[in-house]
Design a protein around this motif. Structure first.
Motif, mmCIF file in Angstrom:
data_model
loop_
_atom_site.group_PDB
_atom_site.id
_atom_site.type_symbol
_atom_site.label_atom_id
_atom_site.label_comp_id
_atom_site.label_asym_id
_atom_site.label_seq_id
_atom_site.Cartn_x
_atom_site.Cartn_y
_atom_site.Cartn_z
ATOM 1 N N ILE A 175 0.831 -1.210 0.000
ATOM 2 C CA ILE A 175 0.000 0.000 0.000
ATOM 3 C C ILE A 175 0.867 1.262 0.000
ATOM 4 C CG2 ILE A 175 -1.959 -1.142 1.114
ATOM 5 C CD1 ILE A 175 -1.091 0.271 3.754
ATOM 6 N N PHE A 176 2.149 1.107 -0.320
ATOM 7 C CA PHE A 176 3.106 2.223 -0.360
ATOM 8 C C PHE A 176 3.175 2.960 0.978
ATOM 9 C CE2 PHE A 176 1.392 2.254 -4.909
ATOM 10 C CZ PHE A 176 2.342 1.352 -5.355
ATOM 11 N N ALA A 177 3.026 2.215 2.069
ATOM 12 C CA ALA A 177 3.054 2.814 3.407
ATOM 13 C C ALA A 177 4.429 3.376 3.726
ATOM 14 C CB ALA A 177 2.658 1.778 4.446
ATOM 15 N N LEU A 178 4.453 4.559 4.343
ATOM 16 C CA LEU A 178 5.707 5.206 4.712
ATOM 17 C C LEU A 178 6.186 4.817 6.100
ATOM 18 C CD1 LEU A 178 4.982 8.762 3.301
ATOM 19 C CD2 LEU A 178 6.867 7.280 2.588
ATOM 20 N N ASP A 179 5.324 4.163 6.863
ATOM 21 C CA ASP A 179 5.662 3.802 8.241
ATOM 22 C C ASP A 179 5.396 2.311 8.446
ATOM 23 O OD1 ASP A 179 5.939 3.468 10.985
ATOM 24 O OD2 ASP A 179 4.878 5.316 11.498
ATOM 25 N N LYS A 180 6.467 1.545 8.605
ATOM 26 C CA LYS A 180 6.349 0.099 8.780
ATOM 27 C C LYS A 180 5.503 -0.251 9.998
ATOM 28 C CE LYS A 180 9.248 -4.064 9.107
ATOM 29 N NZ LYS A 180 10.651 -4.567 9.154
ATOM 30 N N ASP A 181 5.589 0.568 11.039
ATOM 31 C CA ASP A 181 4.867 0.284 12.272
ATOM 32 C C ASP A 181 3.361 0.526 12.154
ATOM 33 O OD1 ASP A 181 7.282 -0.347 13.513
ATOM 34 O OD2 ASP A 181 7.611 1.719 14.150
ATOM 35 N N PHE A 185 -1.957 -1.713 10.522
ATOM 36 C CA PHE A 185 -3.183 -1.037 10.973
ATOM 37 C C PHE A 185 -3.897 -0.384 9.788
ATOM 38 C CE2 PHE A 185 -0.346 -0.957 14.707
ATOM 39 C CZ PHE A 185 -1.165 -1.594 15.647
ATOM 40 N N GLN A 186 -3.127 0.198 8.896
ATOM 41 C CA GLN A 186 -3.706 0.828 7.714
ATOM 42 C C GLN A 186 -4.305 -0.214 6.775
ATOM 43 O OE1 GLN A 186 -0.214 2.983 6.447
ATOM 44 N NE2 GLN A 186 -0.754 4.819 7.603
ATOM 45 N N LYS A 187 -3.616 -1.327 6.623
ATOM 46 C CA LYS A 187 -4.147 -2.416 5.793
ATOM 47 C C LYS A 187 -5.452 -2.957 6.367
ATOM 48 C CE LYS A 187 -0.030 -4.421 3.605
ATOM 49 N NZ LYS A 187 0.826 -5.636 3.541
ATOM 50 N N ASP A 188 -5.483 -3.140 7.679
ATOM 51 C CA ASP A 188 -6.690 -3.655 8.336
ATOM 52 C C ASP A 188 -7.866 -2.711 8.134
ATOM 53 O OD1 ASP A 188 -5.301 -5.861 9.215
ATOM 54 O OD2 ASP A 188 -4.995 -5.115 11.259
ATOM 55 N N ILE A 190 -8.376 -0.729 5.607
ATOM 56 C CA ILE A 190 -8.835 -0.855 4.219
ATOM 57 C C ILE A 190 -9.701 -2.101 4.057
ATOM 58 C CG2 ILE A 190 -8.107 -1.213 1.829
ATOM 59 C CD1 ILE A 190 -5.527 0.329 2.559
ATOM 60 N N LEU A 191 -9.219 -3.227 4.587
ATOM 61 C CA LEU A 191 -9.953 -4.478 4.435
ATOM 62 C C LEU A 191 -11.259 -4.470 5.221
ATOM 63 C CD1 LEU A 191 -7.052 -7.105 4.515
ATOM 64 C CD2 LEU A 191 -8.217 -6.100 2.531
ATOM 65 N N ALA A 192 -11.274 -3.805 6.372
ATOM 66 C CA ALA A 192 -12.502 -3.708 7.161
ATOM 67 C C ALA A 192 -13.569 -2.936 6.392
ATOM 68 C CB ALA A 192 -12.222 -3.041 8.501
ATOM 69 N N ALA A 193 -13.164 -1.828 5.767
ATOM 70 C CA ALA A 193 -14.105 -1.048 4.962
ATOM 71 C C ALA A 193 -14.577 -1.850 3.754
ATOM 72 C CB ALA A 193 -13.450 0.252 4.507
ATOM 73 N N LYS A 194 -13.661 -2.574 3.139
ATOM 74 C CA LYS A 194 -13.996 -3.393 1.973
ATOM 75 C C LYS A 194 -15.011 -4.473 2.342
ATOM 76 C CE LYS A 194 -11.726 -6.203 -1.613
ATOM 77 N NZ LYS A 194 -10.407 -6.731 -2.081
ATOM 78 N N LYS A 195 -14.815 -5.084 3.493
ATOM 79 C CA LYS A 195 -15.733 -6.131 3.963
ATOM 80 C C LYS A 195 -17.130 -5.568 4.194
ATOM 81 C CE LYS A 195 -16.169 -9.717 7.511
ATOM 82 N NZ LYS A 195 -15.548 -10.314 8.736
ATOM 83 N N GLU A 196 -17.204 -4.315 4.599
ATOM 84 C CA GLU A 196 -18.484 -3.655 4.832
ATOM 85 C C GLU A 196 -19.037 -3.003 3.568
ATOM 86 O OE1 GLU A 196 -17.407 -0.900 7.863
ATOM 87 O OE2 GLU A 196 -17.235 -2.423 9.437
ATOM 88 N N CYS A 320 -9.560 1.958 -1.452
ATOM 89 C CA CYS A 320 -8.831 3.176 -1.044
ATOM 90 C C CYS A 320 -8.074 3.707 -2.258
ATOM 91 C CB CYS A 320 -7.848 2.872 0.091
ATOM 92 S SG CYS A 320 -6.922 4.334 0.642
ATOM 93 N N VAL A 321 -8.635 4.731 -2.882
ATOM 94 C CA VAL A 321 -8.066 5.250 -4.123
ATOM 95 C C VAL A 321 -6.742 5.975 -3.888
ATOM 96 C CG1 VAL A 321 -9.214 7.496 -4.073
ATOM 97 C CG2 VAL A 321 -8.694 6.416 -6.269
ATOM 98 N N ALA A 322 -6.468 6.358 -2.642
ATOM 99 C CA ALA A 322 -5.238 7.099 -2.341
ATOM 100 C C ALA A 322 -3.989 6.289 -2.670
ATOM 101 C CB ALA A 322 -5.217 7.505 -0.870
ATOM 102 N N ILE A 323 -4.064 4.966 -2.559
ATOM 103 C CA ILE A 323 -2.876 4.127 -2.750
ATOM 104 C C ILE A 323 -2.316 4.307 -4.160
ATOM 105 C CG2 ILE A 323 -1.986 1.779 -2.768
ATOM 106 C CD1 ILE A 323 -4.177 1.109 -0.691
ATOM 107 N N ARG A 324 -3.103 3.967 -5.154
ATOM 108 C CA ARG A 324 -2.642 4.134 -6.530
ATOM 109 C C ARG A 324 -2.590 5.603 -6.917
ATOM 110 N NH1 ARG A 324 -5.238 1.573 -10.853
ATOM 111 N NH2 ARG A 324 -7.280 1.621 -9.860
ATOM 112 N N GLY A 325 -3.403 6.413 -6.234
ATOM 113 C CA GLY A 325 -3.372 7.846 -6.495
ATOM 114 C C GLY A 325 -2.041 8.484 -6.147
#
Length: 357
Positions: A175-181, A185-188, A190-196, A320-325
């Motif tokens: 997801i091109f995350a800048l913070d490994k830590d 949480f950011q992935k979760d 996205i997937l939580a919103a997708k599931k809903e 989450c359009v921000a990722i590829r955006g």
């Protein structure tokens, strides 16, 4: 208004579910080494269907160069590139052809033109940004020869903010995350919103290194104004911050000023620009993306006859359009800087002499 730039200028064409889309890049100086593998690698970063955090639509996004390059270098003539669509499913949109999807440009395009391409939004679809990335790759190849480097990553998803900016890690992150830590949480989120059947917004950070002082054309073509213009032209972008951005309004002058020493600026609250001109410090820009409007929850809307109806979407969409955006934002930054670099050639007689001597 399908073109962007002044000296380094590109025009895009095509629709989400049309036969193809592409771009014509004009003003590219002759003699630039054109690395086609690099161009394709840029396209691969943006292309859909790569993981569960993006739309499942599968597109190869293979770029075919039609003109402007001979024996691996630019000829100084327009470079035209085409990307053929391979995986359209227009039938997914037949149920919305006469109604307006909430959060989309359907309503405004229809009232402007009186007609609209309902297949994925047609020209208003974010699919058009594939052509921008192709054009941006050409700009990057030019900037590489000037030593200017551009990188990007995601610094916030669904309100989960990064506490660091590790661009090296972002290149490896799904997801091109800048913070490994914060990535999991950011992935979760996205997937939580997708599931809903919902979506989330996010924030991208674009960083430019080794940009020389002096780029920008006052008063009405300032570097920061054109960067903001470029970023706001990207689908789903609702805000842009340069340097400390909104935080600057809550600071005192002494806190916000970047003091200057013989070796440069002590701080970089300004984000690398003063008076609309680059000052030699890193350029830092945050781009705020709204949640993807294509969600699979029933919503109220009206049809082309202004009758109230329910909208229930089908199709394949990014949660989450921000990722590829973020990749598109990086490309738009390259296009702005390439244009400014060429414009700056005529700002001093010394620069002109270098060309003709």
């Amino acid at each position: 208004m399908n073109s962007f730039g002044h000296r380094f200028r590109f025009t895009t064409f095509g629709e989400s579910h049309g036969k193809a889309l592409g771009c014509i890049v004009d003003g590219v100086p002759a003699g630039i080494k054109i690395d086609e593998e690099f161009i394709q690698s840029e396209m691969n970063r943006r292309k859909p269907g790569q993981n569960k955090y993006a739309t499942p639509r599968k597109e190869g996004d293979k770029v075919e160069i039609l003109s402007g390059i001979f024996e691996g270098v630019s000829t100084g003539t327009p470079i035209s590139m085409v990307i053929f669509n391979e995986n359209q499913k227009s039938k997914d949109y037949t149920n919305v052809k006469d109604l307006f999807r909430p959060g989309h440009a359907d309503y405004t395009y229809f009232h402007k033109y009186g007609v609209r391409d309902y297949r994925g939004g047609g020209r208003s679809s974010a699919r058009e940004t594939a052509a921008r990335v192709a054009a941006g790759a050409i700009a990057k190849l030019m900037l590489n020869e000037l030593g200017i480097e551009i990188q990007s990553g995601i610094c916030e998803i669904d309100g989960i903010k990064s506490s660091k900016a590790d661009f090296k890690f972002a290149k490896e992150s799904e997801i091109f995350a800048l913070d490994k830590d914060k990535e999991e949480f950011q992935k979760d989120a996205i997937l939580a919103a997708k599931k809903e059947h919902n979506s989330v917004g996010g924030v991208a950070l674009v960083n430019v290194q080794n940009c020389p002082a002096g780029l920008g054309e006052p008063l009405y073509f300032k570097l920061d104004s054109q960067i903001a213009n470029a970023m706001m032209s990207i689908n789903a972008v609702k805000g842009v911050e340069i340097g400390d951005g909104l935080e600057s309004s809550s600071l005192k002058g002494f806190e916000n000023n970047d003091e200057i020493r013989s070796n440069g600026f002590k701080t970089n609250h300004s984000g690398g620009m003063l008076g609309g001109i680059s000052n030699g410090s890193d350029i830092n820009v945050k781009i705020y993306f709204k949640p993807t409007p294509s969600i699979f929850i029933k919503q109220e809307t009206v049809d082309i006859n202004n009758e109230e109806v329910e909208c229930e979407l089908k199709g394949r969409h990014d949660p989450c359009v921000a990722i590829r955006g973020s990749v598109v934002a990086e490309s738009m930054m390259a296009l702005v800087l390439a244009d400014m670099a060429l414009l700056n050639m005529s700002s001093k007689i010394e620069n002109v002499k270098k060309v003709y001597n």
